[in-house]
Write a protein that holds these residues in place. Sequence first.
Motif, PDB file in Angstrom:
ATOM      1  N   ASP A  31      -1.212   2.620   1.072  1.00 48.87           N
ATOM      2  CA  ASP A  31      -1.064   1.524   2.019  1.00 48.87           C
ATOM      3  C   ASP A  31      -0.175   0.791   2.789  1.00 48.87           C
ATOM      4  O   ASP A  31       0.483   0.721   2.445  1.00 48.87           O
ATOM      5  N   ALA A 210      -8.846  -9.226   6.068  1.00 49.83           N
ATOM      6  CA  ALA A 210      -8.249  -6.932   5.641  1.00 49.83           C
ATOM      7  C   ALA A 210      -9.469  -6.175   6.331  1.00 49.83           C
ATOM      8  O   ALA A 210     -10.336  -6.243   7.044  1.00 49.83           O
ATOM      9  N   LEU A 212     -11.848  -3.504   6.890  1.00 46.69           N
ATOM     10  CA  LEU A 212     -12.983  -3.530   6.039  1.00 46.69           C
ATOM     11  C   LEU A 212     -13.980  -2.525   7.020  1.00 46.69           C
ATOM     12  O   LEU A 212     -14.825  -2.808   6.438  1.00 46.69           O
ATOM     13  N   THR A 323      -7.529   2.750   8.392  1.00 46.82           N
ATOM     14  CA  THR A 323      -7.504   1.657   7.557  1.00 46.82           C
ATOM     15  C   THR A 323      -5.839   1.593   6.785  1.00 46.82           C
ATOM     16  O   THR A 323      -5.401   0.181   5.751  1.00 46.82           O
ATOM     17  N   ASN A 354      -9.426   1.039   0.576  1.00 47.25           N
ATOM     18  CA  ASN A 354     -10.151  -0.684   0.251  1.00 47.25           C
ATOM     19  C   ASN A 354     -11.352  -1.031   0.801  1.00 47.25           C
ATOM     20  O   ASN A 354     -11.525  -2.237   0.408  1.00 47.25           O
ATOM     21  N   THR A 356     -15.257  -0.431  -0.288  1.00 41.39           N
ATOM     22  CA  THR A 356     -15.978  -0.295  -1.705  1.00 41.39           C
ATOM     23  C   THR A 356     -16.962  -0.989  -0.921  1.00 41.39           C
ATOM     24  O   THR A 356     -17.943  -0.509  -2.194  1.00 41.39           O
TER      25      THR A 356
END
Length: 413
Positions: A31, A210, A212, A323, A354, A356
């Motif tokens: 990341d 974040a 996502l 991401t 990241n 999910t």
Amino acid sequence: MTPVVVTGIGVVAPTGVGLDAYWAATLRGEDGIRRVQAFDPARYPTRHAGEVTGFEAGDHLPSRLIPQTDRMTQFALAAADWAVADAGIDLDSVPSLTRGVVTAGASGGFGFGQRELQHLWGESPKKVSAYMSFAWFYAVNTGQISIRHGMNGPTGVFVGEQAGGLDALAHAGRQIRSGAQLMISGGMDCSLCPYGMAAQLAGGRLTADAYLPFDDRASGHLPGEGGALLTLESAEGARARGRRPYGEIAGFGATFDPRPGSGRPPTLRRAIEQALADAGADPQDIAVVFADGAGVPELDAAEAEALTAVFGAGGVPVTVPKTATGRLYSGAGPLDVVTALLTLRDGLAPPTINVTEVPDAYGLDLVLGEPRPVTGTAALVLARGHHGFNSAMVVRAPAPAEALAGSGQRVAA
């Protein structure tokens, strides 16, 4: 039509400086998002970004260029140097009028511009650098690369936010088909400064949390800096000098969405179909899709709808490796093209880190958690720009006899 191939690559990314470092980190799922270090982001709702580390301009460029250039252009000049070296071509053997540069830029040299405006208002007009006349300009990367490498042939710049990077590569390919012998193309952006952050926040798509995409928790994207520059030439030219390419820029499509409120649907699906037709490919030929991944729920839903319309629900693996880097604006599409070519070479699609919680309603087979083995010879890269730009590009692996044995550039130096 003359096949256009990629023979050299230069990468500057939050997850790695240099092609091999970037690819290794991408496969590991590293990341590159972290709290912004270039300035104190405490006053801003968005405080994290994909920031490039380990890049010192003085290690890669002549000292005379550093005071003339924004960090964005320093990235671009270094990446262009690496792309030319990686291609293994002696530029003196190529007539200067047949070698050119087409880049994309979304912001220009924001950091340089902010500093000089501070000099103007905080000190004196006499303190403003003479290089302000061009260092801020979104076309400056094209100009500086052209000067540095004596590329006096076709030049240009595309401004289409994230879509612009694919547009630039497609236009450079057209120049090869029109007789240019070699083109440097791609995109590079860097606007991680207070001025740049304010401009990005005004767009309304940054998240305070974040990045996502395609996740139930999506609330926008995080910005990043960097990108990729590629050396393009004809397949025949590469063959003639014994150079094995990374792959082919096989097809391209571009559309523009209708005005909001018009009642007409978005046109990303049509861009995908154009790119497939241009490449002479069917949906089943695509081994993996590198999605735009806006991270905005309604935009993610529209992209998922376009993909399922073309490929069927779960019909193709989809990944969003950005991401790990943030959205690099004009640099994102070219970097995804690089990642797609390496995916086809190594048979491994990098993961979307990241993310999910993917809604079943999207109907996407998202690559999550770890790299996934893929088989096939073609990949699709998508990029959308703010205010309705859509671009789609099909890349194809080289024929077995032309397959690149190594990964090309070894070190970022």
